[in-house]
Design a protein around this motif. Structure first.
Motif, PDB file in Angstrom:
ATOM      1  N   SER A 272       0.801  -1.224   0.000  1.00 33.49           N
ATOM      2  CA  SER A 272       0.000   0.000   0.000  1.00 33.49           C
ATOM      3  C   SER A 272       0.832   1.272   0.000  1.00 33.49           C
ATOM      4  CB  SER A 272      -0.940   0.008   1.211  1.00 33.49           C
ATOM      5  OG  SER A 272      -1.914   1.000   1.101  1.00 33.49           O
ATOM      6  N   VAL A 273       2.122   1.174   0.314  1.00 37.30           N
ATOM      7  CA  VAL A 273       2.949   2.378   0.388  1.00 37.30           C
ATOM      8  C   VAL A 273       2.993   3.087  -0.964  1.00 37.30           C
ATOM      9  CG1 VAL A 273       5.138   1.210  -0.170  1.00 37.30           C
ATOM     10  CG2 VAL A 273       5.154   3.281   1.248  1.00 37.30           C
ATOM     11  N   ILE A 274       2.800   2.337  -2.036  1.00 36.31           N
ATOM     12  CA  ILE A 274       2.831   2.915  -3.373  1.00 36.31           C
ATOM     13  C   ILE A 274       1.674   3.893  -3.589  1.00 36.31           C
ATOM     14  CG2 ILE A 274       1.414   1.101  -4.444  1.00 36.31           C
ATOM     15  CD1 ILE A 274       4.609   2.542  -5.997  1.00 36.31           C
ATOM     16  N   ASN A 275       0.612   3.766  -2.770  1.00 39.93           N
ATOM     17  CA  ASN A 275      -0.601   4.561  -2.959  1.00 39.93           C
ATOM     18  C   ASN A 275      -0.310   6.062  -2.992  1.00 39.93           C
ATOM     19  OD1 ASN A 275      -3.085   6.068  -2.115  1.00 39.93           O
ATOM     20  ND2 ASN A 275      -3.987   4.023  -2.093  1.00 39.93           N
ATOM     21  N   GLY A 276       0.384   6.540  -1.963  1.00 43.09           N
ATOM     22  CA  GLY A 276       0.641   7.972  -1.878  1.00 43.09           C
ATOM     23  C   GLY A 276       1.802   8.428  -2.736  1.00 43.09           C
ATOM     24  N   ALA A 277       2.629   7.479  -3.195  1.00 43.78           N
ATOM     25  CA  ALA A 277       3.828   7.837  -3.947  1.00 43.78           C
ATOM     26  C   ALA A 277       3.641   7.768  -5.455  1.00 43.78           C
ATOM     27  CB  ALA A 277       4.986   6.900  -3.536  1.00 43.78           C
ATOM     28  N   VAL A 278       2.586   7.059  -5.914  1.00 43.03           N
ATOM     29  CA  VAL A 278       2.509   6.705  -7.324  1.00 43.03           C
ATOM     30  C   VAL A 278       2.431   7.921  -8.243  1.00 43.03           C
ATOM     31  CG1 VAL A 278      -0.012   6.347  -7.218  1.00 43.03           C
ATOM     32  CG2 VAL A 278       1.327   5.253  -9.025  1.00 43.03           C
TER      33      VAL A 278
END
Length: 467
Positions: free
Chosen positions: A32-38
């Motif tokens: 889920s860390v990719i959510n805010g970084a994508v």
């Protein structure tokens, strides 16, 4: 045994189940860390829709690989060494993903972290099932899903705090490093905690029996599981393991399209769990809520609220799974998910598309879509999220558990990859098409569970068969 003795043993087994489930925390955090970084990394590396989707989902291919091999490694070296390996992979991935100098570099290290995710997804439910007394196995098995959603929450909250503090995910932050990179680096902290906790765990008694170390197996059963007759339990485990035959992938073969029927049930449970589209909410929710009119900070906050909802309903599931049973919860979840996804599909049929391809919902439909998305999370979080992991940990016979779980988990990650990679393409055609497709799979899952899934509530692991 006295009530005090039972309480002490229950406390011990809950403690080691929580420690093992920390792998689920990292599983949730990493995916889920990719959510805010994508969006920020896509802008930084100038990615198109296809490469953007692949950078999100590449970790899932690594997870499929990690899941596939975790079973054989666990059978050879033990359950605890696999947890330690996963912790190391999480740590390496978090640091080097944050320091990536190109999208290809980033994808390599995301795939490495994915291998750790896949290994953790296999070993945590297997280990928890193998150390838990039958009467509370469902609740302890549900800790895996609770840890996953806590990991998702921690990642989303960390992302939101970092973005709010720095002014945005694309902004430069500490040490001249962009905020989206710190989102990845922050995972190193729970990775270290998981590794340290794994070092303190006892080995699975069923693995110890497989290796012929009956004294250690007896001690673990006595100290943690509260078995009233340890010698009888050891003999039951020995009988179910069929020790004269070493476990291999060949043991999974059967007449039903090449696999035993019970293995196919596990595979299809895993596939349906992903084909309802749950991870679209957690991978792309920030982007989704920006499309309905929220700014970046509001979208991140809304994603955090959705994650909190997921945590609350998972706790509800833990309270229900050993009372209501696995099958009834899955059936109820299929109905609720079908309705909520259908409403989302309807809501987005009223969306407008701008010249740049962005989608916007206005008026009441934006609120309806938000409510439906959270209702979907409620339906999934109380049923298919935790219950599938409980079933995968307990439904297979002892002799094939690790290998069958590895195949089912690998199928889950491949299905997750398919859904996550195709969502940008499907949403580019129509969000109504995307959510309508997920609603159709939710409806199909009801009939699959009704016909093929059997109840395992209260059953001993040694009584599971190949049907």
């Amino acid at each position: 045994m006295t009530d005090a003795g039972l309480s002490r043993i229950s406390g011990r087994v809950i403690g080691i189940a929580i420690a093992a489930a920390l792998g689920g925390f990292l599983f949730g955090y990493d995916t889920s860390v990719i959510n805010g970084a994508v969006d920020a990394l896509a802008a930084d590396f100038d990615l198109g829709a296809g490469l953007k989707g692949f950078s999100v989902s590449i970790a899932l291919l690594g997870a499929a690989l990690g899941a596939w091999f975790a079973g054989s490694i666990a059978n050879r070296w033990g359950r605890v060494p696999v947890m330690l390996l996963a912790a190391v992979l999480f740590f390496v991935s978090s640091i080097l993903s944050g320091l990536a100098f190109s999208v290809w570099d980033l994808m390599i290290w995301r795939a490495v972290g994915g291998i750790g995710v896949g290994a953790a997804s296999v070993i945590a439910p297997a280990y928890i099932a193998e150390v838990s007394p039958a009467r509370i196995r469902g609740r302890l098995g549900s800790l895996q899903q609770l840890a996953i959603v806590l990991g998702i929450f921690a990642a989303l909250l960390t992302n939101a705090l970092l973005a709010a503090t720095s002014g945005g995910a694309a902004e430069t932050f500490w040490l001249g490093i962009e905020t989206w990179r710190w989102m990845f680096i922050a995972e190193a902290v729970p990775a270290v905690v998981y590794g340290v906790m794994s070092l303190r765990l006892p080995e699975s008694p069923r693995y110890l029996v497989r290796k012929g170390d009956y004294d250690k197996a007896s001690q673990v059963l006595l100290d943690f599981s509260g078995e009233p007759d340890v010698n009888l339990k050891i003999q039951q485990i020995k009988d179910s393991l069929n020790l004269e035959k070493r476990e291999s992938m060949a043991d999974l073969l059967g007449p039903a399209l090449g696999l035993k029927p019970i293995v196919w049930v596990g595979v299809l449970l895993s596939v349906f769990q992903q084909f309802v589209g749950i991870n679209v909410i957690f991978y792309y929710s920030t982007t989704l809520w920006r499309s309905v009119g929220f700014d970046e900070n509001s979208a991140l906050l809304t994603s955090v609220i959705t994650s909190v909802t997921n945590i609350v309903v998972t706790i509800v599931a833990i309270l229900l799974v050993d009372r209501v049973g696995r099958k009834a919860l899955l059936l109820a979840g299929s109905v609720l998910m079908t309705i909520s996804l259908g409403v989302m599909a309807l809501a987005f049929s009223f969306a407008t598309t701008a010249a740049d391809g962005s989608v916007a919902l206005e008026g009441a439909w934006s609120i309806i879509a938000l409510i439906a998305a959270n209702l979907f999370v409620v339906g999934f979080g109380t049923t298919w999220g935790p219950v599938v992991w409980v079933l995968l940990g307990e439904m297979f016979p002892n002799r094939i558990r690790a290998s069958a779980l590895a195949v089912a988990a690998a199928a889950q990650w491949v299905a997750n990859f398919a859904i996550s990679t195709t969502f940008p393409w499907l949403s580019g055609i129509s969000l109504t098409l995307a959510y309508g497709l997920y609603a159709a799979f939710s409806a199909l899952s009801f009939f699959f569970v009704w016909r093929r899934v059997r109840e395992t509530k209260g059953m001993e692991l040694e009584s599971m068969d190949d049907r």
